[in-house]
Design a protein around this motif. Structure first.
Motif, PDB file in Angstrom:
ATOM      1  N   VAL A 233       0.935  -1.118  -0.154  1.00 37.72           N
ATOM      2  CA  VAL A 233       0.048  -0.144  -0.070  1.00 37.72           C
ATOM      3  C   VAL A 233       0.919   1.143  -0.015  1.00 37.72           C
ATOM      4  CG1 VAL A 233      -1.808   1.305   1.254  1.00 37.72           C
ATOM      5  CG2 VAL A 233      -1.750  -1.202   1.098  1.00 37.72           C
ATOM      6  N   VAL A 234       1.754   1.340   0.742  1.00 32.16           N
ATOM      7  CA  VAL A 234       2.678   2.578   0.798  1.00 32.16           C
ATOM      8  C   VAL A 234       3.356   3.030  -0.424  1.00 32.16           C
ATOM      9  CG1 VAL A 234       4.793   3.373   1.971  1.00 32.16           C
ATOM     10  CG2 VAL A 234       3.054   2.414   3.575  1.00 32.16           C
ATOM     11  N   PRO A 235       3.943   2.129  -1.143  1.00 33.98           N
ATOM     12  CA  PRO A 235       4.384   2.498  -2.315  1.00 33.98           C
ATOM     13  C   PRO A 235       3.702   2.987  -3.213  1.00 33.98           C
ATOM     14  CG  PRO A 235       5.449   0.334  -1.483  1.00 33.98           C
ATOM     15  CD  PRO A 235       4.568   0.742  -0.686  1.00 33.98           C
ATOM     16  N   ILE A 236       2.296   2.242  -3.172  1.00 40.70           N
ATOM     17  CA  ILE A 236       1.276   2.954  -4.249  1.00 40.70           C
ATOM     18  C   ILE A 236       0.842   4.105  -3.997  1.00 40.70           C
ATOM     19  CG2 ILE A 236      -0.983   2.380  -5.036  1.00 40.70           C
ATOM     20  CD1 ILE A 236      -0.545  -0.530  -4.778  1.00 40.70           C
ATOM     21  N   VAL A 237       0.548   4.569  -2.738  1.00 38.55           N
ATOM     22  CA  VAL A 237       0.332   5.747  -2.191  1.00 38.55           C
ATOM     23  C   VAL A 237       1.325   6.903  -2.360  1.00 38.55           C
ATOM     24  CG1 VAL A 237      -0.300   7.293  -0.134  1.00 38.55           C
ATOM     25  CG2 VAL A 237      -1.123   4.745  -0.384  1.00 38.55           C
ATOM     26  N   LEU A 238       2.774   6.669  -2.213  1.00 36.57           N
ATOM     27  CA  LEU A 238       3.530   7.248  -2.530  1.00 36.57           C
ATOM     28  C   LEU A 238       3.788   7.679  -3.969  1.00 36.57           C
ATOM     29  CD1 LEU A 238       6.353   6.047  -0.201  1.00 36.57           C
ATOM     30  CD2 LEU A 238       5.255   7.952   0.214  1.00 36.57           C
ATOM     31  N   ILE A 239       3.620   6.738  -4.759  1.00 41.19           N
ATOM     32  CA  ILE A 239       3.818   6.921  -6.356  1.00 41.19           C
ATOM     33  C   ILE A 239       2.670   7.867  -6.806  1.00 41.19           C
ATOM     34  CG2 ILE A 239       3.681   5.737  -8.500  1.00 41.19           C
ATOM     35  CD1 ILE A 239       5.181   3.454  -7.301  1.00 41.19           C
ATOM     36  N   ALA A 240       1.195   7.521  -6.327  1.00 42.30           N
ATOM     37  CA  ALA A 240       0.285   8.197  -6.418  1.00 42.30           C
ATOM     38  C   ALA A 240       0.456   9.687  -6.320  1.00 42.30           C
ATOM     39  CB  ALA A 240      -1.001   7.951  -5.902  1.00 42.30           C
ATOM     40  N   ILE A 241       0.985   9.889  -4.972  1.00 44.08           N
ATOM     41  CA  ILE A 241       1.171  11.443  -4.740  1.00 44.08           C
ATOM     42  C   ILE A 241       2.336  12.170  -5.491  1.00 44.08           C
ATOM     43  CG2 ILE A 241       2.155  12.994  -2.722  1.00 44.08           C
ATOM     44  CD1 ILE A 241       0.788  10.944  -0.879  1.00 44.08           C
ATOM     45  N   GLY A 242       3.380  11.214  -5.697  1.00 46.26           N
ATOM     46  CA  GLY A 242       4.630  11.898  -6.817  1.00 46.26           C
ATOM     47  C   GLY A 242       4.053  12.277  -8.076  1.00 46.26           C
ATOM     48  N   VAL A 266      12.402   5.364  -5.182  1.00 52.90           N
ATOM     49  CA  VAL A 266      12.431   5.613  -3.836  1.00 52.90           C
ATOM     50  C   VAL A 266      11.212   4.899  -3.174  1.00 52.90           C
ATOM     51  CG1 VAL A 266      12.258   7.361  -2.201  1.00 52.90           C
ATOM     52  CG2 VAL A 266      13.557   7.733  -4.227  1.00 52.90           C
ATOM     53  N   ALA A 267       9.782   4.940  -3.783  1.00 54.06           N
ATOM     54  CA  ALA A 267       8.980   4.312  -3.286  1.00 54.06           C
ATOM     55  C   ALA A 267       9.023   2.880  -3.074  1.00 54.06           C
ATOM     56  CB  ALA A 267       7.784   4.610  -4.076  1.00 54.06           C
ATOM     57  N   LEU A 268       9.605   2.224  -4.165  1.00 57.17           N
ATOM     58  CA  LEU A 268       9.721   0.828  -4.070  1.00 57.17           C
ATOM     59  C   LEU A 268      10.924   0.437  -3.150  1.00 57.17           C
ATOM     60  CD1 LEU A 268       9.623  -0.171  -7.980  1.00 57.17           C
ATOM     61  CD2 LEU A 268       8.003  -0.909  -6.058  1.00 57.17           C
ATOM     62  N   SER A 269      11.725   1.257  -2.808  1.00 47.90           N
ATOM     63  CA  SER A 269      12.941   1.009  -1.786  1.00 47.90           C
ATOM     64  C   SER A 269      12.359   1.117  -0.322  1.00 47.90           C
ATOM     65  CB  SER A 269      13.801   2.172  -2.043  1.00 47.90           C
ATOM     66  OG  SER A 269      14.369   2.042  -3.002  1.00 47.90           O
ATOM     67  N   VAL A 270      11.150   1.826  -0.155  1.00 46.79           N
ATOM     68  CA  VAL A 270      10.570   2.102   1.137  1.00 46.79           C
ATOM     69  C   VAL A 270       9.801   0.765   1.255  1.00 46.79           C
ATOM     70  CG1 VAL A 270       8.729   3.305   2.099  1.00 46.79           C
ATOM     71  CG2 VAL A 270      10.495   4.605   1.117  1.00 46.79           C
ATOM     72  N   GLY A 271       9.106   0.396   0.213  1.00 47.54           N
ATOM     73  CA  GLY A 271       8.518  -1.013   0.167  1.00 47.54           C
ATOM     74  C   GLY A 271       9.307  -2.095   0.595  1.00 47.54           C
ATOM     75  N   VAL A 272      10.437  -2.302  -0.005  1.00 44.96           N
ATOM     76  CA  VAL A 272      11.503  -3.273   0.312  1.00 44.96           C
ATOM     77  C   VAL A 272      11.744  -3.275   1.838  1.00 44.96           C
ATOM     78  CG1 VAL A 272      13.771  -4.122  -0.082  1.00 44.96           C
ATOM     79  CG2 VAL A 272      12.301  -3.500  -2.021  1.00 44.96           C
ATOM     80  N   LEU A 273      12.164  -2.138   2.331  1.00 44.11           N
ATOM     81  CA  LEU A 273      12.359  -1.996   3.715  1.00 44.11           C
ATOM     82  C   LEU A 273      11.289  -2.284   4.714  1.00 44.11           C
ATOM     83  CD1 LEU A 273      14.175   1.482   3.722  1.00 44.11           C
ATOM     84  CD2 LEU A 273      15.183  -0.779   3.836  1.00 44.11           C
ATOM     85  N   LEU A 274       9.982  -2.004   4.355  1.00 43.09           N
ATOM     86  CA  LEU A 274       8.800  -2.112   5.212  1.00 43.09           C
ATOM     87  C   LEU A 274       8.742  -3.785   5.119  1.00 43.09           C
ATOM     88  CD1 LEU A 274       6.496   0.570   4.116  1.00 43.09           C
ATOM     89  CD2 LEU A 274       7.426   0.247   6.377  1.00 43.09           C
ATOM     90  N   ALA A 275       8.940  -4.381   3.750  1.00 42.06           N
ATOM     91  CA  ALA A 275       8.651  -5.761   3.652  1.00 42.06           C
ATOM     92  C   ALA A 275       9.629  -6.743   4.942  1.00 42.06           C
ATOM     93  CB  ALA A 275       9.096  -6.390   2.365  1.00 42.06           C
ATOM     94  N   PHE A 276      10.803  -6.117   5.175  1.00 45.29           N
ATOM     95  CA  PHE A 276      11.688  -6.920   5.986  1.00 45.29           C
ATOM     96  C   PHE A 276      10.861  -7.001   7.563  1.00 45.29           C
ATOM     97  CE2 PHE A 276      15.022  -5.805   3.254  1.00 45.29           C
ATOM     98  CZ  PHE A 276      15.621  -7.173   3.305  1.00 45.29           C
TER      99      PHE A 276
END
Length: 441
Positions: A233-242, A266-276
């Motif tokens: 969810v977070v990467p999609i929201v970030l990408i939508a805003i960007g 950047v958004a996908l990097s955030v998603g990867v970190l959250l996946a951990f």
């Protein structure tokens, strides 16, 4: 160097024939098929060998520059979500919300959401155990359950970055990744609904004997629901805003930060970190092995889309688009032409990724004559290509056999239900994109 239209068309068709023949019949890796096709087409229009090589290098490099990080990070996110069990958590949560009576719809929704970061074949394998269990528990035909899950995954795989086909097409044609992702999700919903509808309509008429499979995902510690959904969810929201934040139009530093966070890398990097956060059992060996797996998967994809970029650069150097647009009334086809081209390539050689990459290379120089040479036009063109790359999945598609193997469905059943479902998905997607083109262009 002088070439006429007939020579150009023969060279183009020869290149496409090489791709289809090598990948579909001789099972040659798509990279080598595209690599050889560059020379076949380039020499066919009398390009010097040195110019062909230069164009291939430039095309390969440009694709890597624009797509490399997106593909690697998207693949990594998918691998981590599989490992932590987040995909199973999302599926179970959606099932609780929808109810067992609508288990097939729940699996279609699950496939749609899980398919955003995970490739369709991997997603199907991960969720197949749950799918089989639900079919037994609810009494719903395994045909309906299998095709509902498969089409939910397939809809987003063909239309939305960071999946390789849509991502490569966006790089080749020049569309905004963020806007493509958001618009692609909206367009993919009717396609997924069409696939699920046909699964229910045709599947209930076919008695299918369910087979037991041992290659199911074993149970283990899983994350809470909110942690499971967060990396998606977070990467999609970030990408939508960007995507819809114009950094030049605002002086507000807060919006500038959101614009930066909305960059797909950047958004996908955030998603990867959250996946951990989906697991506490991390150690050096596990982490290293998963990242190694992700890098290897991404490498196989990158060489294909890089070769697709090289093929596109050769077509541009040969000025194939100028010859074709000057001689044929392509303007009357509009958004339908990319769809028909991608569907022809998909049906002939099986790979949605190869179909959309090859079609995007051919369509890119034709955008002005097709009336699609605008930001919105390029966006809709990629969605039309994605719809075409769904049509039709049958026995030459690896995903077709993944579904068959993990669901125990015979080929005849697969062709009647799943293959026809992909036809409906492609046609519905075309209609949606066509309506959008009437409204927006």
């Amino acid at each position: 160097m002088t070439t006429d239209l007939l020579q150009v068309l023969i060279a183009l068709l020869a290149g496409i024939a090489v791709i289809i023949l090598l990948t579909a019949r001789y099972r040659v890796h798509a990279f080598f098929a595209l690599f050889i096709a560059c020379f076949v087409t380039g020499l066919g229009v009398q390009l010097p060998a040195a110019d062909i090589i230069t164009a291939m290098k430039d095309g390969f490099g440009n694709i890597m520059k624009s797509l490399g990080f997106v593909i690697v990070l998207g693949t990594t996110l998918g691998v981590l979500l599989e490992h932590t069990g987040s995909t199973r958590v999302m599926a179970s949560f959606i099932l609780r919300i929808v109810g067992e009576r609508y288990a097939a719809i729940a699996m279609s929704i699950t496939g749609f959401i899980v398919g955003l970061p995970i490739f369709c074949d991997s997603g199907y394998i991960v969720l197949s155990g749950l799918n089989q269990s639900l079919a037994r528990r609810t009494g719903i035909s395994v045909v309906i359950m299998a095709v509902s899950l498969a089409t939910g995954l397939y809809a987003v795989h063909c239309l939305i970055p960071p999946h390789p086909g849509a991502t490569a097409a966006a790089g080749a044609i020049g569309a905004d990744f963020g806007k493509l992702m958001i618009t692609g999700i909206l367009v993919a919903i009717p396609g997924a609904i069409a696939g699920s509808w046909w699964a229910h309509y045709a599947g209930k008429k076919i008695p299918a004997t369910q087979q037991e499979h041992t290659d199911q995902v074993t149970d283990g510690p899983t994350p809470p629901v909110w942690i499971a959904f967060l990396p998606v969810v977070v990467p999609i929201v970030l990408i939508a805003i960007g995507a819809f934040t114009n950094i030049e139009a605002t002086k507000n530093s807060g919006w500038r930060i959101f614009h930066l966070l909305g960059d797909p890398v950047v958004a996908l990097s955030v998603g990867v970190l959250l996946a951990f956060a989906g697991s506490r059992a991390w150690n050096r060996n596990t982490t290293g092995a998963l990242l190694q797996e992700a890098a290897e998967k991404a490498g196989g994809i990158l060489v294909i889309i890089g070769a697709g970029g090289a093929f596109g650069a050769v077509l541009a150097a040969a000025k194939i688009g100028e010859h074709v647009s000057a001689a044929l009334p392509l303007g009357s086809f509009g958004i339908v032409f990319p769809f028909l081209l991608a569907s022809l390539l998909k049906t002939a050689q099986g790979s949605s990724t190869v179909a959309i990459i090859t079609a995007a290379s051919i369509v890119q120089p034709l955008l002005p004559v097709l009336g699609l040479d605008s930001e919105t036009g390029r966006l809709l063109c990629i969605l039309a290509l994605g719809g075409g790359s769904m049509t039709i999945s049958h026995a030459n598609d690896a995903y077709f056999w993944v579904i068959s193997k993990f669901s125990g469905l015979e080929m005849r059943t697969m062709l009647k239900v799943y293959s026809v479902a992909t036809l409906w998905m492609g046609l519905v997607t075309l209609v949606v994109v066509y309506v959008l083109s009437l409204l927006l262009l």
